[in-house]
Write a protein that holds these residues in place. Structure first.
Motif, PDB file in Angstrom:
ATOM      1  N   LEU A  25       0.835  -1.207   0.000  1.00 45.62           N
ATOM      2  CA  LEU A  25       0.000   0.000   0.000  1.00 45.62           C
ATOM      3  C   LEU A  25       0.868   1.254   0.000  1.00 45.62           C
ATOM      4  O   LEU A  25       0.602   2.205  -0.740  1.00 45.62           O
ATOM      5  CB  LEU A  25      -0.930  -0.016   1.213  1.00 45.62           C
ATOM      6  CG  LEU A  25      -1.948   1.116   1.291  1.00 45.62           C
ATOM      7  CD1 LEU A  25      -2.877   1.083   0.082  1.00 45.62           C
ATOM      8  CD2 LEU A  25      -2.743   1.021   2.580  1.00 45.62           C
ATOM      9  N   LEU A  26       1.923   1.246   0.801  1.00 43.44           N
ATOM     10  CA  LEU A  26       2.849   2.369   0.837  1.00 43.44           C
ATOM     11  C   LEU A  26       3.527   2.563  -0.522  1.00 43.44           C
ATOM     12  O   LEU A  26       3.632   3.688  -1.021  1.00 43.44           O
ATOM     13  CB  LEU A  26       3.891   2.153   1.941  1.00 43.44           C
ATOM     14  CG  LEU A  26       4.953   3.243   2.061  1.00 43.44           C
ATOM     15  CD1 LEU A  26       4.314   4.547   2.521  1.00 43.44           C
ATOM     16  CD2 LEU A  26       6.053   2.813   2.998  1.00 43.44           C
ATOM     17  N   LEU A  30       3.327   5.764  -3.077  1.00 43.05           N
ATOM     18  CA  LEU A  30       4.538   6.420  -3.567  1.00 43.05           C
ATOM     19  C   LEU A  30       4.583   6.451  -5.102  1.00 43.05           C
ATOM     20  O   LEU A  30       4.999   7.453  -5.699  1.00 43.05           O
ATOM     21  CB  LEU A  30       5.785   5.738  -3.011  1.00 43.05           C
ATOM     22  CG  LEU A  30       6.035   5.957  -1.516  1.00 43.05           C
ATOM     23  CD1 LEU A  30       7.226   5.140  -1.055  1.00 43.05           C
ATOM     24  CD2 LEU A  30       6.229   7.426  -1.206  1.00 43.05           C
ATOM     25  N   VAL A  31       4.154   5.380  -5.726  1.00 43.35           N
ATOM     26  CA  VAL A  31       4.119   5.341  -7.193  1.00 43.35           C
ATOM     27  C   VAL A  31       3.130   6.369  -7.732  1.00 43.35           C
ATOM     28  O   VAL A  31       3.424   7.085  -8.702  1.00 43.35           O
ATOM     29  CB  VAL A  31       3.768   3.917  -7.691  1.00 43.35           C
ATOM     30  CG1 VAL A  31       3.401   3.920  -9.161  1.00 43.35           C
ATOM     31  CG2 VAL A  31       4.937   2.981  -7.449  1.00 43.35           C
ATOM     32  N   LEU A  32       1.959   6.480  -7.103  1.00 44.77           N
ATOM     33  CA  LEU A  32       0.968   7.461  -7.544  1.00 44.77           C
ATOM     34  C   LEU A  32       1.468   8.891  -7.351  1.00 44.77           C
ATOM     35  O   LEU A  32       1.298   9.744  -8.225  1.00 44.77           O
ATOM     36  CB  LEU A  32      -0.355   7.248  -6.803  1.00 44.77           C
ATOM     37  CG  LEU A  32      -1.113   5.963  -7.149  1.00 44.77           C
ATOM     38  CD1 LEU A  32      -2.342   5.827  -6.269  1.00 44.77           C
ATOM     39  CD2 LEU A  32      -1.496   5.964  -8.622  1.00 44.77           C
ATOM     40  N   LEU A  37       3.874  13.836  -9.763  1.00 48.78           N
ATOM     41  CA  LEU A  37       4.998  14.775  -9.826  1.00 48.78           C
ATOM     42  C   LEU A  37       5.641  14.797 -11.211  1.00 48.78           C
ATOM     43  O   LEU A  37       6.057  15.850 -11.696  1.00 48.78           O
ATOM     44  CB  LEU A  37       6.035  14.443  -8.754  1.00 48.78           C
ATOM     45  CG  LEU A  37       5.600  14.740  -7.314  1.00 48.78           C
ATOM     46  CD1 LEU A  37       6.651  14.248  -6.328  1.00 48.78           C
ATOM     47  CD2 LEU A  37       5.340  16.217  -7.129  1.00 48.78           C
ATOM     48  N   VAL A  38       5.718  13.640 -11.852  1.00 49.14           N
ATOM     49  CA  VAL A  38       6.265  13.581 -13.217  1.00 49.14           C
ATOM     50  C   VAL A  38       5.381  14.391 -14.164  1.00 49.14           C
ATOM     51  O   VAL A  38       5.879  15.155 -14.999  1.00 49.14           O
ATOM     52  CB  VAL A  38       6.396  12.120 -13.692  1.00 49.14           C
ATOM     53  CG1 VAL A  38       6.629  12.039 -15.185  1.00 49.14           C
ATOM     54  CG2 VAL A  38       7.520  11.428 -12.945  1.00 49.14           C
ATOM     55  N   VAL A  39       4.076  14.255 -14.030  1.00 46.57           N
ATOM     56  CA  VAL A  39       3.154  15.012 -14.875  1.00 46.57           C
ATOM     57  C   VAL A  39       3.329  16.512 -14.626  1.00 46.57           C
ATOM     58  O   VAL A  39       3.380  17.313 -15.565  1.00 46.57           O
ATOM     59  CB  VAL A  39       1.698  14.565 -14.619  1.00 46.57           C
ATOM     60  CG1 VAL A  39       0.710  15.513 -15.273  1.00 46.57           C
ATOM     61  CG2 VAL A  39       1.491  13.149 -15.112  1.00 46.57           C
ATOM     62  N   LEU A  40       3.425  16.903 -13.358  1.00 50.59           N
ATOM     63  CA  LEU A  40       3.586  18.313 -13.010  1.00 50.59           C
ATOM     64  C   LEU A  40       4.890  18.883 -13.565  1.00 50.59           C
ATOM     65  O   LEU A  40       4.904  19.973 -14.153  1.00 50.59           O
ATOM     66  CB  LEU A  40       3.532  18.476 -11.489  1.00 50.59           C
ATOM     67  CG  LEU A  40       3.691  19.892 -10.960  1.00 50.59           C
ATOM     68  CD1 LEU A  40       2.510  20.754 -11.400  1.00 50.59           C
ATOM     69  CD2 LEU A  40       3.823  19.892  -9.456  1.00 50.59           C
TER      70      LEU A  40
END
Length: 104
Positions: A25-26, A30-32, A37-40
Motif C-alpha cells: 500500500l505504501l 509512492l508510485v501514484l 509529480l512527473v506530470v507536473l
C-alpha cells in the motif's frame, strides 16, 4: 444441509491491505505520488520551453529592428546627404574668404 457463507469482497481486500499489505500500500501511494509529480514537472518544463521560444522570437525581432535602425542612422548621417539637403532645401552654400579676410 450446508449453508453457503457469503464473503464481502471489499472487506477482504481492505483487511488484506491493512493487515498484510502495508508495504504494498505504501509503495502504491509512492508510485501514484511520483506519477503526479512527473506530470507536473513535464507540464512546467513544456511551459518554460514555450516561454523561451517566445523570448527567442522577440529577441530576433528586436535584433532585426536594431540592425535596421543602425543602417538608417548610417544613411541619415552620411555627410554627402546632409550637404545636399542643406544646399537644396535650406539654400545654404559655402562661404569663401577674400584676401582681406572678409566674407564673400
Amino acid at each position: 444441509m450446508t449453508e453457503k457463507k457469503q464473503y464481502n469482497l471489499v472487506s477482504i481486500i481492505y483487511d488484506d491491505l491493512c493487515l498484510y499489505g502495508k508495504w504494498q500500500l505504501l509503495l502504491l501511494l509512492l508510485v501514484l505520488i511520483t506519477a503526479m509529480l512527473v506530470v507536473l514537472v513535464t507540464y512546467q518544463t513544456r511551459s518554460m520551453i514555450i516561454d523561451r521560444e517566445k523570448l527567442v522570437l522577440e529577441k530576433n525581432n528586436l535584433d532585426t529592428e536594431w540592425r535596421s535602425l543602425i543602417l538608417e542612422e548610417k544613411i541619415l548621417s552620411h555627410h554627402n546627404r546632409i550637404e545636399r539637403i542643406a544646399m537644396d532645401k535650406l539654400q545654404m552654400h559655402y562661404t569663401e574668404l577674400t584676401q582681406d579676410n572678409t566674407l564673400y
